[in-house]
Design a protein around this motif. Structure first.
Motif, PDB file in Angstrom:
ATOM      1  N   THR A 147      30.191  12.461  58.497  1.00 48.60           N
ATOM      2  CA  THR A 147      31.490  13.442  59.187  1.00 48.60           C
ATOM      3  C   THR A 147      30.559  14.436  59.717  1.00 48.60           C
ATOM      4  O   THR A 147      29.345  14.672  59.422  1.00 48.60           O
ATOM      5  CB  THR A 147      32.329  13.919  57.901  1.00 48.60           C
ATOM      6  N   ARG A 148      31.359  15.219  60.604  1.00 49.26           N
ATOM      7  CA  ARG A 148      30.801  16.651  61.105  1.00 49.26           C
ATOM      8  C   ARG A 148      31.727  17.507  61.192  1.00 49.26           C
ATOM      9  O   ARG A 148      32.937  17.218  61.315  1.00 49.26           O
ATOM     10  CB  ARG A 148      30.513  16.174  62.767  1.00 49.26           C
ATOM     11  N   THR A 149      31.201  18.663  61.175  1.00 49.20           N
ATOM     12  CA  THR A 149      32.192  19.818  61.112  1.00 49.20           C
ATOM     13  C   THR A 149      32.275  20.688  62.296  1.00 49.20           C
ATOM     14  O   THR A 149      31.191  20.594  63.405  1.00 49.20           O
ATOM     15  CB  THR A 149      31.778  20.832  59.886  1.00 49.20           C
ATOM     16  N   THR A 150      33.294  21.349  62.772  1.00 49.90           N
ATOM     17  CA  THR A 150      33.486  21.823  63.794  1.00 49.90           C
ATOM     18  C   THR A 150      34.280  23.487  63.506  1.00 49.90           C
ATOM     19  O   THR A 150      35.111  23.483  63.045  1.00 49.90           O
ATOM     20  CB  THR A 150      34.479  21.225  65.016  1.00 49.90           C
ATOM     21  N   PRO A 151      33.371  24.600  63.925  1.00 50.59           N
ATOM     22  CA  PRO A 151      31.980  24.500  64.195  1.00 50.59           C
ATOM     23  C   PRO A 151      31.037  23.906  63.151  1.00 50.59           C
ATOM     24  O   PRO A 151      31.641  23.720  61.858  1.00 50.59           O
ATOM     25  CB  PRO A 151      31.920  26.033  64.373  1.00 50.59           C
ATOM     26  N   ASP A 152      29.850  23.882  63.188  1.00 50.75           N
ATOM     27  CA  ASP A 152      28.800  23.141  62.475  1.00 50.75           C
ATOM     28  C   ASP A 152      28.168  24.172  61.216  1.00 50.75           C
ATOM     29  O   ASP A 152      27.702  23.812  60.533  1.00 50.75           O
ATOM     30  CB  ASP A 152      27.651  22.492  63.083  1.00 50.75           C
ATOM     31  N   ARG A 153      28.567  25.337  61.455  1.00 57.26           N
ATOM     32  CA  ARG A 153      28.220  26.438  60.557  1.00 57.26           C
ATOM     33  C   ARG A 153      28.797  27.864  61.059  1.00 57.26           C
ATOM     34  O   ARG A 153      29.469  28.055  62.038  1.00 57.26           O
ATOM     35  CB  ARG A 153      26.769  26.577  60.531  1.00 57.26           C
ATOM     36  N   GLY A 154      28.734  28.658  60.234  1.00 54.63           N
ATOM     37  CA  GLY A 154      29.324  30.032  60.120  1.00 54.63           C
ATOM     38  C   GLY A 154      28.218  31.107  60.789  1.00 54.63           C
ATOM     39  O   GLY A 154      27.242  30.530  61.051  1.00 54.63           O
ATOM     40  N   ASP A 155      28.968  32.314  60.709  1.00 55.89           N
ATOM     41  CA  ASP A 155      27.686  33.187  61.030  1.00 55.89           C
ATOM     42  C   ASP A 155      26.590  33.525  60.082  1.00 55.89           C
ATOM     43  O   ASP A 155      25.366  33.787  60.332  1.00 55.89           O
ATOM     44  CB  ASP A 155      28.606  34.949  61.221  1.00 55.89           C
ATOM     45  N   ARG A 156      26.816  33.284  58.880  1.00 53.28           N
ATOM     46  CA  ARG A 156      26.042  33.284  57.778  1.00 53.28           C
ATOM     47  C   ARG A 156      25.934  32.015  57.054  1.00 53.28           C
ATOM     48  O   ARG A 156      26.673  31.537  56.484  1.00 53.28           O
ATOM     49  CB  ARG A 156      26.486  34.494  56.684  1.00 53.28           C
ATOM     50  N   ALA A 157      24.597  31.309  57.568  1.00 49.44           N
ATOM     51  CA  ALA A 157      24.280  29.963  57.245  1.00 49.44           C
ATOM     52  C   ALA A 157      24.060  29.818  55.794  1.00 49.44           C
ATOM     53  O   ALA A 157      23.386  30.658  55.112  1.00 49.44           O
ATOM     54  CB  ALA A 157      23.205  29.496  57.862  1.00 49.44           C
TER      55      ALA A 157
ATOM     56  N   TRP B 126      27.792  27.158  55.112  1.00 56.55           N
ATOM     57  CA  TRP B 126      28.369  28.389  54.980  1.00 56.55           C
ATOM     58  C   TRP B 126      27.873  29.277  53.765  1.00 56.55           C
ATOM     59  O   TRP B 126      28.042  28.625  52.789  1.00 56.55           O
ATOM     60  CB  TRP B 126      29.880  28.210  55.112  1.00 56.55           C
ATOM     61  N   SER B 127      27.607  30.291  54.034  1.00 56.55           N
ATOM     62  CA  SER B 127      27.452  31.384  52.891  1.00 56.55           C
ATOM     63  C   SER B 127      28.557  32.572  53.036  1.00 56.55           C
ATOM     64  O   SER B 127      28.303  33.232  54.059  1.00 56.55           O
ATOM     65  CB  SER B 127      25.989  31.959  52.796  1.00 56.55           C
ATOM     66  N   LEU B 128      29.397  32.443  52.162  1.00 61.03           N
ATOM     67  CA  LEU B 128      30.523  33.330  52.118  1.00 61.03           C
ATOM     68  C   LEU B 128      30.995  34.400  51.375  1.00 61.03           C
ATOM     69  O   LEU B 128      30.536  34.137  50.128  1.00 61.03           O
ATOM     70  CB  LEU B 128      32.024  32.644  52.389  1.00 61.03           C
ATOM     71  N   ASP B 129      31.438  35.470  51.422  1.00 61.40           N
ATOM     72  CA  ASP B 129      31.946  36.404  50.601  1.00 61.40           C
ATOM     73  C   ASP B 129      33.322  36.918  50.953  1.00 61.40           C
ATOM     74  O   ASP B 129      33.936  38.019  51.329  1.00 61.40           O
ATOM     75  CB  ASP B 129      31.064  37.846  50.797  1.00 61.40           C
ATOM     76  N   PRO B 130      34.271  35.969  50.562  1.00 54.70           N
ATOM     77  CA  PRO B 130      35.934  36.053  50.905  1.00 54.70           C
ATOM     78  C   PRO B 130      36.413  37.295  50.269  1.00 54.70           C
ATOM     79  O   PRO B 130      37.125  37.677  50.744  1.00 54.70           O
ATOM     80  CB  PRO B 130      36.436  34.767  50.636  1.00 54.70           C
ATOM     81  N   ALA B 131      35.848  37.614  48.892  1.00 50.23           N
ATOM     82  CA  ALA B 131      36.611  38.546  48.213  1.00 50.23           C
ATOM     83  C   ALA B 131      36.080  39.973  48.548  1.00 50.23           C
ATOM     84  O   ALA B 131      36.484  41.012  48.056  1.00 50.23           O
ATOM     85  CB  ALA B 131      36.517  38.340  46.807  1.00 50.23           C
ATOM     86  N   GLY B 132      35.035  40.010  49.430  1.00 49.62           N
ATOM     87  CA  GLY B 132      34.392  41.553  49.582  1.00 49.62           C
ATOM     88  C   GLY B 132      33.662  41.975  48.471  1.00 49.62           C
ATOM     89  O   GLY B 132      33.448  43.391  48.408  1.00 49.62           O
ATOM     90  N   THR B 133      32.873  41.136  47.829  1.00 44.05           N
ATOM     91  CA  THR B 133      32.224  41.603  46.638  1.00 44.05           C
ATOM     92  C   THR B 133      30.928  42.183  46.929  1.00 44.05           C
ATOM     93  O   THR B 133      30.332  42.878  46.030  1.00 44.05           O
ATOM     94  CB  THR B 133      31.862  40.517  45.606  1.00 44.05           C
ATOM     95  N   GLY B 134      30.511  42.017  48.079  1.00 45.18           N
ATOM     96  CA  GLY B 134      28.944  42.556  48.553  1.00 45.18           C
ATOM     97  C   GLY B 134      28.175  41.609  48.452  1.00 45.18           C
ATOM     98  O   GLY B 134      26.959  41.804  49.018  1.00 45.18           O
ATOM     99  N   SER B 135      28.443  40.437  47.900  1.00 53.07           N
ATOM    100  CA  SER B 135      27.296  39.443  47.813  1.00 53.07           C
ATOM    101  C   SER B 135      28.005  37.983  47.909  1.00 53.07           C
ATOM    102  O   SER B 135      29.277  37.782  47.475  1.00 53.07           O
ATOM    103  CB  SER B 135      26.382  39.466  46.514  1.00 53.07           C
TER     104      SER B 135
END
Length: 821
Positions: free
Chosen positions: A398-408, A419-428
């Motif tokens: 499979t392939r994703t679109t986009p292939d990554r986020g701003d923070r890989a 993707w390395s995400l902080d959806p809850a805004g915890t700071g990390s």
């Protein structure tokens, strides 16, 4: 020093049968009373699942790239001793014996593992296309690397005893013992798809197939000689592997980590859960296809690998769990998502909406991604600080679109991915989603970082967050202009789980697909069905002039309508509507005999008018699934009458004992279809069997060359002994799955008709089918069959996991209907 009896089963190349042999050996030895530990060379997740099924112990991996050379012997010892001491370890190799990471001179190959563990090697060789040349291959494998000890050979796919004897003599002249010879038709193997074998967890029939494989292996392989070779393996000087621990975490209150499992998430290494437990976590499995909520008290989520793209339609119907997972991720619950986990967190896969926590969509791609890679964390992530360096592997189509986020999540050989995400805004970051698979025994620092995050957060409230609204975007209900012309395929849609169409397979078996591809070169010539007619005749024990190949059973009904001179034709309903539709298109209006649901749709011969000169009935009947006894149907035979029996689903009945096909068929015509059993709805292939005079009359009305070369090829191929054996195994699976469906429906308080075929008819109540469609499941409507109403649905038999997902939603619909009644 520690004694670990062991043997490594390798092959000269991929596709030689080493998985079948390795699993067969494990199963046969286990059933002989030995405690066997299984292991797989390389990163493969699927084969260890079969090892676990065969041995009753965790299937493990030994991979110098993922785990490091220095951990191989400790992990081997750990597998041999955990959960209890074993008698011997059987290691399955990868690819060809000396094939490893490209450009690395065999790094992480089977031979590399053999030298690291000082394991004797038994080579499996497919001899189907060679004889004495096999000895030359064995000679080359023995001499290529003096540090690799080839201790024996197992020959696979022998064509005959003479062939086997010739190869055996030539190999044994080298001084290499032959431990067994498997005939060409002895192998029992798992079906394949786009990423290799279908995992054992997705095959409820795998246990039965394993029993057959164990019996065959014990019959053809010298297990005592194999155990003797394993026992002669040198002792090893190595400690055992133990999970990394942390005093602070291991003594803390255990934190629950939800681990995705079930048929869609079968890829995770056994040491992953062992490592989490050592770090004060409590792994709790959940099934994204069936469970409607995360485990209570979930404080971390691990979504491993698997096949969500295969099961995306079913996963997307479980909207309650999708909402719960999304709420948890948005609330900052630490979440690791590897490959399949990434897809599950995406917005959609192949158009099927999923969790939506990762801002991407995914789709199947024609090119397979399969590689070892070095990964570096570009910045601090859930799995470690910036600069964390690991070795991993990718395995996806499979392939994703986009292939990554701003923070890989990673830099894979320098390229940003995931993707390395902080959806809850915890700071990390609290989400790490990537295609990369890592082995936490090789990189315990990843598990430690994740466990620290799990222990560092309090139980998070997920109330008041955005929930996924139940979707009703599936294709609108198809119009029914003429019930007799309505077919189940009109009710399907790519966004729906298809339980409306009765085709058993999504694609033809690989061997049949290859046979059809090989036939394409013959398409310049006009079709010749003589071989097909003879093959069908042999299959049923009748003369060739009693067989007429047709373009599916549907053409046979048209031919019947053209040839009949019946004065009082009768169609017994409920049944497939095509026979009556064909008669009506020919200007013939048949009478209907409608069987009663109160009587279980059973046939009483005296219901049929005595002067009816054409009687058409299905057996087993579509859509009821009722199998009429041969004697009951025989009572309908009488002078001056043609009894036509549609046996399109008779090949789903074990033994076909109630078929009316016989050497004497005066006054009887039987119609068969091959499209359902063999996944060939797009290639119409069927035949009629009857007396020579009736067959000749039908043939007189058949257009020239209406049966294509490919359709004729299907008839020949599926009448072979090997195909018949495969069909019998499919009947056993269908029977088991049907009983699972029937039991599930009865458990909901319903009263399904006692079906004997690959579908089940049940009265669920008016409006339920439409509600199930809104929830993502296509069930065949019953009101287009004469004698049934809108409260009836026909449900195709599928594997138990798919059925369980349907039952999950059906239970909810029925409960809602009951509350609002």
């Amino acid at each position: 020093m520690v004694k670990i009896p062991r043997v490594l089963i390798a092959a000269a190349a991929s596709g030689q049968g080493k998985t079948t042999v390795a699993v067969g050996v494990m199963a046969a030895l286990t059933r002989a009373g030995r405690v066997v530990a299984g292991a797989k060379v390389g990163p493969d997740f699927i084969d260890p699942g079969y090892h676990a099924l065969a041995t009753g112990r965790p299937g493990r991996n030994l991979d110098p790239w993922l785990q490091g050379e220095d951990r191989i012997l400790p992990l081997l010892r750990h597998g041999a001793q955990s959960p209890a001491p074993s008698d011997l370890t059987v290691i399955e190799g990868v690819m060809g014996l000396f094939d490893g990471r490209l450009g690395s001179d065999g790094w992480a190959s089977t031979a590399h593992l053999a030298t690291l563990t000082s394991s004797p090697v038994i080579v499996v060789i497919d001899i189907s296309s060679a004889a004495r040349t096999v000895a030359a291959v064995v000679h080359g494998l023995r001499g290529f690397d003096p540090e690799v000890h080839v201790a024996g050979v197992i020959l696979n796919k022998a064509g005959s005893s003479r062939h086997a004897d010739e190869v055996r003599r030539s190999v044994e002249q080298l001084g290499t013992p032959v431990l067994g010879v498997l005939p060409r038709d002895a192998g029992v193997s798992a079906p394949s798809r786009h990423l290799g074998l279908v995992p054992a967890a997705e095959r409820p029939e795998a246990a039965a197939a394993l029993e057959r494989l164990a019996e065959q292996t014990a019959a053809y392989v010298d297990l005592d000689a194999l155990v003797e070779i394993a026992s002669a393996a040198p002792d090893l000087d190595t400690p055992t592997w133990t999970p990394t621990t942390s005093d602070a975490l291991s003594t803390a209150t255990p934190r629950r980590v939800a681990i995705a499992g079930g048929r869609a998430f079968t890829f995770r290494y056994a040491e992953t859960e062992e490592q989490l437990r050592a770090l004060g976590c409590e792994p709790v499995p959940f099934d994204p296809a069936l469970d409607t909520a995360l485990p209570s008290g979930t404080q971390g989520i691990y979504l491993g690998g698997g096949f969500p793209e295969v099961h995306a339609a079913a996963l997307s119907t479980n909207m309650r769990l999708l909402a719960d997972v999304r709420d948890a991720v948005l609330a900052g619950v630490p979440t690791v998502a590897e490959c399949a986990g990434l897809l599950y967190l995406a917005q959609a896969v192949d158009g099927h909406e999923l969790v939506g926590a990762v801002p991407a969509t995914a789709a199947m791609h024609p090119r397979l991604t399969l590689r070892y890679v070095t990964a570096v964390a570009p910045e601090d992530t859930l799995l470690g600080p910036a600069g964390t360096r690991v070795r991993g592997h990718e395995f996806h189509r499979t392939r994703t679109t986009p292939d990554r986020g701003d923070r890989a999540a990673w830099l894979l050989d320098g390229a940003a991915e995931g993707w390395s995400l902080d959806p809850a805004g915890t700071g990390s970051p609290t989400v790490h989603a990537s295609y990369l698979h890592t082995h936490w025994a090789g990189h315990p620092e990843l598990a430690l970082s994740f466990a620290n995050a799990v222990h560092g957060g309090e139980t998070r409230s997920r109330t008041g967050l955005l929930h996924i609204t139940p979707r009703t975007c599936h294709r609108s209900e198809p119009d029914v202009t003429d019930p007799l012309e309505h077919h189940g395929d009109a009710e399907t849609d790519p966004s729906l789980v298809d339980l409306a169409v009765n085709v058993r397979l999504s694609t033809p078996p690989p061997w049949l697909a290859r046979r059809l591809r090989d036939t394409i070169g013959d398409l310049a010539a006009y079709p010749d069905v003589c071989g097909a007619r003879s093959a069908v005749a042999r299959r049923h024990g009748v003369e060739p002039d009693m067989v007429l190949p047709t373009s599916g059973a549907a053409e046979a009904f048209v031919l019947l309508a053209r040839m009949t001179r019946a004065r009082r034709p009768v169609v017994v309903h409920p049944q497939f509507t095509e026979p009556e539709a064909a008669l009506r298109r020919a200007g013939i209006l048949p009478e209907r005999v409608v069987l009663d649901a109160v009587d279980g749709f059973t046939l009483t011969p005296d219901l049929v008018p005595a002067d009816a000169d054409l009687v058409i009935i299905g057996n087993p009947t579509n859509p009821t699934g009722v199998l009429h006894p041969r004697g009951t149907l025989g009572a309908l035979r009488c002078p001056g009458r043609l009894l036509v029996v549609d046996e399109a689903f008779m090949d789903t009945v074990a033994g076909e004992g109630d078929s009316l096909i016989s050497p004497e068929m005066d006054g009887v015509l039987v119609l068969r279809s091959l499209t359902k059993t063999w996944g060939l709805a797009g290639l119409r292939s069927g035949y009629a069997v009857g007396s020579p005079s009736v067959i000749a009359d039908l043939a007189h009305h058949q257009p020239h060359w209406s049966v294509s070369t490919l359709a004729a090829t299907v008839m020949e191929a599926t009448c072979s002994m090997a195909a018949m054996s495969e069909a019998s195994a499919a009947v056993a699976d269908t029977t088991q799955w049907r009983e699972h469906l029937l039991g599930g429906l009865r458990g909901l308080g319903l009263h399904p008709v006692d079906s004997q075929t690959s579908f089940v008819l049940v009265d669920v109540g008016t409006g339920v089918r439409e509600a199930m469609r809104a929830r993502g499941y296509a069930l065949r409507r019953g009101d287009t069959f004469p004698g049934l109403g809108p409260q009836w649905v026909r449900i195709a038999v599928r594997d138990p996991q798919t059925i369980d997902g349907m039952l999950r939603e059906l239970a909810t619909v029925l409960t809602f209907e009951e509350r609002t009644a």
